[in-house]
Structures are given as structure tokens and as C-alpha cells.
Design an enzyme around this catalytic site. Structure first.
Site, PDB file in Angstrom:
ATOM      1  N   PRO A  16       0.686  -1.230  -0.322  1.00 41.25           N
ATOM      2  CA  PRO A  16       0.090   0.052  -0.033  1.00 41.25           C
ATOM      3  C   PRO A  16       0.906   1.134   0.245  1.00 41.25           C
ATOM      4  CG  PRO A  16       0.365  -0.805   2.090  1.00 41.25           C
ATOM      5  CD  PRO A  16       0.684  -1.935   1.278  1.00 41.25           C
ATOM      6  N   MET A  17       0.902   2.486  -0.515  1.00 33.43           N
ATOM      7  CA  MET A  17       1.488   3.609  -0.790  1.00 33.43           C
ATOM      8  C   MET A  17       0.582   4.449  -0.814  1.00 33.43           C
ATOM      9  SD  MET A  17       4.631   2.418  -2.734  1.00 33.43           S
ATOM     10  CE  MET A  17       4.208   1.395  -4.269  1.00 33.43           C
ATOM     11  N   ALA A  18      -0.057   5.626  -0.169  1.00 38.14           N
ATOM     12  CA  ALA A  18      -1.114   6.757   0.223  1.00 38.14           C
ATOM     13  C   ALA A  18      -0.181   7.517  -1.444  1.00 38.14           C
ATOM     14  CB  ALA A  18      -1.035   6.982   1.366  1.00 38.14           C
ATOM     15  N   GLN A  70      -6.786  -0.938   3.819  1.00 39.05           N
ATOM     16  CA  GLN A  70      -5.927  -0.536   5.116  1.00 39.05           C
ATOM     17  C   GLN A  70      -7.134   0.464   6.083  1.00 39.05           C
ATOM     18  OE1 GLN A  70      -2.123   1.122   4.638  1.00 39.05           O
ATOM     19  NE2 GLN A  70      -1.547  -0.463   5.071  1.00 39.05           N
ATOM     20  N   CYS A 100       3.433   3.100   8.544  1.00 43.75           N
ATOM     21  CA  CYS A 100       3.159   4.166   7.981  1.00 43.75           C
ATOM     22  C   CYS A 100       4.109   5.249   8.674  1.00 43.75           C
ATOM     23  CB  CYS A 100       1.746   5.055   7.749  1.00 43.75           C
ATOM     24  SG  CYS A 100       2.322   6.222   6.833  1.00 43.75           S
ATOM     25  N   LYS A 142      -0.206  -4.784   8.981  1.00 40.92           N
ATOM     26  CA  LYS A 142       1.181  -3.803   8.513  1.00 40.92           C
ATOM     27  C   LYS A 142       2.040  -3.845   9.257  1.00 40.92           C
ATOM     28  CE  LYS A 142       3.792  -2.092   4.079  1.00 40.92           C
ATOM     29  NZ  LYS A 142       3.786  -0.503   4.389  1.00 40.92           N
ATOM     30  N   ASN A 203       8.912  -6.874   3.913  1.00 43.50           N
ATOM     31  CA  ASN A 203       8.464  -6.557   2.609  1.00 43.50           C
ATOM     32  C   ASN A 203       9.711  -5.554   2.806  1.00 43.50           C
ATOM     33  OD1 ASN A 203       7.771  -2.430   2.958  1.00 43.50           O
ATOM     34  ND2 ASN A 203       7.674  -3.638   1.306  1.00 43.50           N
ATOM     35  N   GLY A 227       6.711  -2.358  -2.865  1.00 42.77           N
ATOM     36  CA  GLY A 227       6.608  -0.981  -3.137  1.00 42.77           C
ATOM     37  C   GLY A 227       6.524  -0.688  -3.923  1.00 42.77           C
ATOM     38  N   ARG A 228       7.918   0.430  -3.940  1.00 39.56           N
ATOM     39  CA  ARG A 228       8.975   1.462  -4.307  1.00 39.56           C
ATOM     40  C   ARG A 228       9.364   0.874  -5.964  1.00 39.56           C
ATOM     41  NH1 ARG A 228      12.423   3.536  -0.341  1.00 39.56           N
ATOM     42  NH2 ARG A 228      12.473   1.183   0.250  1.00 39.56           N
TER      43      ARG A 228
HETATM   44  C1  LIG Z   1       4.747   6.959  -0.977  1.00 46.66           C
HETATM   45  C2  LIG Z   1       4.613   5.986  -0.386  1.00 46.66           C
HETATM   46  C3  LIG Z   1       3.396   5.887   0.284  1.00 46.66           C
HETATM   47  C4  LIG Z   1       3.088   5.180   1.665  1.00 46.66           C
HETATM   48  N1  LIG Z   1       2.303   4.785   1.743  1.00 46.66           N
HETATM   49  C5  LIG Z   1       1.606   3.629   2.848  1.00 46.66           C
HETATM   50  C6  LIG Z   1       0.024   3.517   3.088  1.00 46.66           C
HETATM   51  O1  LIG Z   1      -0.554   3.809   2.984  1.00 46.66           O
HETATM   52  N2  LIG Z   1       0.733   1.771   4.194  1.00 46.66           N
HETATM   53  C7  LIG Z   1       1.007   1.832   4.667  1.00 46.66           C
HETATM   54  O2  LIG Z   1       1.225   0.547   5.087  1.00 46.66           O
HETATM   55  N3  LIG Z   1       2.457   1.800   4.269  1.00 46.66           N
HETATM   56  C8  LIG Z   1       2.720   2.831   3.034  1.00 46.66           C
HETATM   57  N4  LIG Z   1       4.374   3.072   2.675  1.00 46.66           N
HETATM   58  C9  LIG Z   1       5.560   2.129   2.796  1.00 46.66           C
HETATM   59  C10 LIG Z   1       5.089   0.774   1.590  1.00 46.66           C
HETATM   60  O3  LIG Z   1       3.677   0.301   1.849  1.00 46.66           O
HETATM   61  C11 LIG Z   1       6.188  -0.468   2.291  1.00 46.66           C
HETATM   62  O4  LIG Z   1       6.198  -0.528   3.253  1.00 46.66           O
HETATM   63  C12 LIG Z   1       7.938   1.203   2.084  1.00 46.66           C
HETATM   64  O5  LIG Z   1       7.377   1.783   1.494  1.00 46.66           O
HETATM   65  C13 LIG Z   1       8.104  -0.314   1.865  1.00 46.66           C
HETATM   66  O6  LIG Z   1       8.672  -1.546   0.823  1.00 46.66           O
HETATM   67  P1  LIG Z   1       9.776  -0.622  -0.908  1.00 46.66           P
HETATM   68  O7  LIG Z   1      10.886  -0.720   0.306  1.00 46.66           O
HETATM   69  O8  LIG Z   1       9.153  -2.199  -1.462  1.00 46.66           O
HETATM   70  O9  LIG Z   1       9.418   0.411  -1.220  1.00 46.66           O
HETATM   71  C14 LIG Z   1       4.589   4.009   1.590  1.00 46.66           C
HETATM   72  C15 LIG Z   1       5.904   4.007   0.954  1.00 46.66           C
HETATM   73  C16 LIG Z   1       6.256   5.456  -0.094  1.00 46.66           C
HETATM   74  C17 LIG Z   1       7.130   5.478  -0.499  1.00 46.66           C
END
Ligand SMILES: Cc1cc2nc3c(=O)[nH]c(=O)nc-3n(C[C@H](O)[C@H](O)[C@H](O)COP(=O)(O)O)c2cc1C
Length: 350
Positions: A16-18, A70, A100, A142, A203, A227-228
């Protein structure tokens, strides 16, 4: 891989990425090999549910199930209400956000800040599980590895959450204190996996098929969440799936295929947001697609001057036509997680 009674297509999840993983993006990732995606967080504040932002987030029209929403908040009763509200609007799985680090979330004592108050965290989980039980809706959660280096309590919390009825736990291998800096570590995720019976999802910094294989081996996790690295590269899911199944690296996609899927992504994006917001919020997605391509930075800057759908679509189409004159395939990008700045993540929880 199952969550409650839902069996998932595979063990590759979209994080999830807002502001990023809206319905069009989740659909795209699912069509390119992701087995599961969690929506952007929805606030537990009732006064914000009628906002345009929240109602877009609660829109799951046409999404391939199971629909996982979420929720984020700090009050057990409000979180329970938010769970029921989202179930009434189509959620089949409720995920609790304790991962988050965004300031707007943490200042309200939500997100990963909750990990610092174990009693409150548990109270929230119990209330949400109780609210979801009558409808037979599984609750997942999470979180991070802990609050800070000296306070890594993911294992203790995971045990308590499992006891309280949580059916899957995702762990981002960083502490709250780390934000998105440093490197994700996988020892704590392995320890959580060893401590509970419910599925555990690893993750953090999974940026390539090889890294996916390594994280699975290091953690013994049941699934991986990306995610990213999926930003502007949603086909990473099929690349990982192929590598895990065969041990061979899939060729990068054809430029022509990426052009087609980006244009489809844009149309779906405009349908959800309308022209004014759609064109503006599409810019960041377009920027991610082109960031490592020739002339990508200049093109990205040009995008900011275009403010209607038709010209944006035409510019993207022309850019990819020009690119396919030089190369058939996309470069095999290996995205560096450190490129993503923490400030990118300043979403409010509406
Ligand atoms: C722009 C952005 C928005 C995010 N929004 C949320 C969110 O709404 N809820 C959540 O649990 N994590 C959120 N995260 C965290 C990601 O879900 C993830 O845990 C984190 O980016 C690490 O994973 P990655 O290295 O694959 O990006 C967000 C991350 C980013 C970069």
C-alpha cells in the site's frame, strides 16, 4: 497462499502506498503478475469519509478480488467503525496500518507510532477483529520491525496480534526511526516468521527478482511485498514470478508494450480522477516510467507544462514512438531504493 478463506493467485503483493497505489495502479500490477494488493490507507476519522479523496480510495469498481482495504487511526472504536464502513463498501479483507511513518499519521499517534504503545495497539486490533468477525472478514496488519534500533518489538507484537485473531502479518524491515533511510534488514522478519503460525509477508527494498529470491530465503516468509520498485515498473511482478519459478531472468518488456500499458494506465487514471486532478496526479507516474530512459528527465519536466488529457496522452505516445526508433526493449532497470526520498511520503490520511 491464503488469507482466511481467500486463496491468492501467488505470493507477490503490491505494497500500500498512499497517493500511488490507487485502483488503476493496483489493477495494472495485478494484470502484470501481482497476486494481491492492499489499498491506500483510509482514515478512521468519520468526518473525512465523505471527502473526495477518501471516497476515491473506497472505490473498488471492477477490481480483481479479494479487495483489501487498509485503515489507519488511533482510537479502537473509531477503527472498528472504519472497518465496518469499508466492509459495507466492498472490502473483503481489512488491513491495519502500523507501518506508516508519515508525520501526519504519526503526530496523530497512528501508523508505526502505535508500535510504541503496545497496549493501545492490541486494543485496536481486538476491536477491529471483533467488528469484522460477524461478517467473516479477515483482519491483517502491516508493521515495522519496531520503534527504533533499541526497541524492536515486532516479535512480541506479532505474537499478541496473532492471539487476538490477526490472520496475516506484513513486516517492513525498518524501524519507525529509520523512515525510508538505511537498508531494510530481514533478521527481524525471519524472527517474526518463526514466532507465529499465521502467514508472514516480507517487505522492504525488494528491487529485483534476485533480491526477491534472497529475501524469501533469508526470512522464510510466506509472501513478498513490493512497493517503490513497482513505481513506473509494474511489470516487476511478472519478472519476479518468472525468476522464482524458473531461475532465469525474463527479458525486459518491449517499448511498444510499455507504451500501450502506460496509455491504458493513463485512461483508467483519468476515469477515476477526472481531467483536472487526473492530469496532475498522472505526472508522477509518467515521471517514474521514463526516469531511467533517454531524455526522461527533460520529458518529465515538459510534462508539468501540459494540463489536459489529450496533450498528455499525445506527448507520452510520441515519446515512446521516438524511443522505439532507438531500441526495442526497455532497459533492465535495477532500482536503487535509496533514490526514493523520505519527503515523497507526506500524504495525509484522508
Ligand atoms: C509514497 C509511499 C506511500 C506509502 N503509503 C503507505 C500506506 O498508506 N500504508 C502503509 O502501510 N505503508 C505505506 N508505505 C510504505 C510501503 O507500503 C512499504 O512498506 C515501504 O515503501 C517499503 O517497501 P519498498 O522498499 O518495497 O518500497 C508507503 C510508502 C511510500 C513510498
Amino acid at each position: 497462499m491464503n488469507i482466511g478463506s481467500f486463496s491468492l493467485a501467488n505470493k507477490l503483493f503490491v505494497a500500500p502506498m498512499a497517493g500511488v497505489t490507487d485502483r488503476p495502479f493496483r489493477q495494472l500490477c495485478k494484470s502484470l503478475g501481482a497476486g494481491y494488493a492492499v489499498s491506500e490507507m483510509v482514515t478512521s476519522r468519520r468526518d473525512l469519509w465523505s471527502s473526495l479523496k477518501t471516497s476515491r480510495r473506497a472505490n473498488h469498481e471492477g477490481e480483481v478480488g479479494p479487495i483489501a482495504v487498509q485503515i489507519a487511526g488511533t482510537d479502537a472504536a473509531m477503527m472498528a467503525d472504519a472497518a465496518v464502513y469499508n466492509i459495507d463498501r466492498g472490502a473483503q479483507i481489512i488491513d491495519i496500518n502500523m507501518g506508516c511513518p508519515a508525520k501526519k499519521v504519526c503526530n496523530k499517534w497512528a501508523g508505526s507510532a502505535l508500535m510504541q504503545d503496545e497496549a493501545l495497539a492490541l486494543q485496536i486490533v481486538q476491536a477491529v477483529v471483533a467488528a469484522c468477525a460477524p461478517q467473516n472478514v479477515p483482519v491483517t496488519l502491516k508493521m515495522r520491525t519496531g520503534w527504533c534500533q533499541s526497541h524492536k518489538n515486532a516479535v512480541t507484537l506479532a505474537r499478541a496480534f496473532e492471539q487476538a485473531g490477526v490472520q496475516m502479518i506484513t513486516v517492513h524491515g525498518r524501524t519507525r526511526e529509520q523512515g525510508y533511510g538505511g537498508q531494510a534488514e530481514y533478521e527481524t522478519i525471519a524472527a517474526v516468521k518463526a514466532a507465529v503460525q499465521v502467514p508472514v509477508v516480507a517487505n522492504g527494498d525488494i528491487t529485483s527478482p534476485q533480491k526477491a529470491r534472497d529475501v524469501l530465503a533469508l526470512t522464510g516468509a510466506d509472501a513478498l511485498m513490493v512497493g517503490r520498485a513497482a513505481q513506473g515498473r509494474p511489470w516487476i511482478f511478472r519478472e519476479i514470478a518468472h525468476f522464482l519459478a524458473t531461475g532465469t531472468v525474463l527479458a525486459p518488456p518491449l517499448v511498444a508494450e510499455v507504451k500501450r500499458l502506460l496509455l491504458d494506465h493513463l485512461l483508467d487514471h483519468y476515469r477515476l480522477y477526472g481531467e483536472y486532478t487526473g492530469v496532475r496526479t498522472a505526472r508522477k507516474h509518467i515521471g517514474w516510467y521514463v526516469k531511467s530512459l533517454p531524455g526522461g528527465e527533460i520529458f518529465r519536466a515538459r510534462m508539468n507544462a501540459l494540463d489536459d488529457c489529450e496533450t498528455q496522452v499525445r506527448a507520452v505516445s510520441d515519446y515512446f514512438d521516438e524511443l522505439s526508433g532507438h531500441t526495442d526493449r526497455m532497459p533492465s532497470a535495477s532500482s536503487d531504493p535509496q533514490e526514493y526520498r523520505q519527503e515523497e511520503h507526506t500524504e495525509s490520511v484522508t
